[in-house]
Scaffold this motif. Sequence first.
Motif, PDB file in Angstrom:
ATOM      1  N   ASN A   1       0.849  -1.188   0.000  1.00 25.44           N
ATOM      2  CA  ASN A   1       0.000   0.000   0.000  1.00 25.44           C
ATOM      3  C   ASN A   1       0.883   1.235   0.000  1.00 25.44           C
ATOM      4  O   ASN A   1       2.102   1.151   0.182  1.00 25.44           O
ATOM      5  CB  ASN A   1      -0.941   0.004   1.213  1.00 25.44           C
ATOM      6  N   ASP A   2       0.249   2.386  -0.202  1.00 24.86           N
ATOM      7  CA  ASP A   2       1.006   3.641  -0.298  1.00 24.86           C
ATOM      8  C   ASP A   2       1.629   4.057   1.026  1.00 24.86           C
ATOM      9  O   ASP A   2       2.556   4.874   1.048  1.00 24.86           O
ATOM     10  CB  ASP A   2       0.100   4.756  -0.811  1.00 24.86           C
TER      11      ASP A   2
ATOM     12  N   TRP B   1      -0.184  -5.280  -7.597  1.00 25.66           N
ATOM     13  CA  TRP B   1      -1.188  -4.413  -6.982  1.00 25.66           C
ATOM     14  C   TRP B   1      -1.364  -3.105  -7.762  1.00 25.66           C
ATOM     15  O   TRP B   1      -2.445  -2.517  -7.757  1.00 25.66           O
ATOM     16  CB  TRP B   1      -0.761  -4.132  -5.549  1.00 25.66           C
TER      17      TRP B   1
END
Length: 295
Positions: free
Chosen positions: A84-85, A125
Amino acid sequence: MLSNPFLFALMRHLPVRLASWLGGWLSAHVARRTMKLRDARARANLAILRPDLSEAKREAILTRRWVNVGRTMAELANIDRLVNDAHVRVIDAPGYKQVLDGPGPMIALTCHLGNWDLLAAHIKWSTDRPGLGVYEDPEDPRIAAQLKKARSSYMGEAIGGDGAARGVLKHLTQKDRATLYILADERRERQVWFPTFGRPLVPSGNLSIALRLARKVGARILPFYLLRTDGPRFDLHWHAPFDPRDMDDATIIAALDAYLGTACITHADQWLALHDMDLTVDGHRPPCDFAADHR
């Protein structure tokens, strides 16, 4: 750690940051003491690659490297919580997205830097491209089984062993905008043939496969790597893709060598292959004066 189901399960149940820290601590204070041969090889190789550094600075690099190895192994149990970021920052994210959104097949080429499994999961992703990873099972069947179990939750499709070449070609030719993820610095016979570090080595192994596939299917080659910045936080670095339609093999190899090879030397504290090769062997010892560019 992969051969110990209890430790692996423990890492999954701990908070991500604590699990990563614990893996690094165990690696630096326990694993390093039991893997003296690997530690000695890494020390000898680093002295060749970075003769410009003092012995004390090289020892500090080796210690940080053992920490990174342990953190990476511990993070295998938590890859899905890292994709994820908040944990991965892409350098020039708009440009990276534009490259991934582009047409045609792509071969994503990297080395064992930072956390390479997280990098594989992150590209899956980040894009709607059908992805496929190439892997080689470890010799220890227990570790191979645990690794396969860990990767099944985030790697997507992966292929290895007999029939891999046919499966890869089918993937790249029959799926629109397919992506292949390859680690170019695989270790064979206690050596790496890429990066060359100025050694007069012909392309072989995964690099040779990547070049042949790129030409056969018209795929661009995307060099990228992931570097740890603080605990389980990373920066994703990438280079504009190389197009085999515009470049010959020698030019592509030189460009890959300059980009990924420089990263392996500059960030030797995060490069796994440092302890799995022996650069003191005739034909594999690189020139010593090139390291001045990596201070």
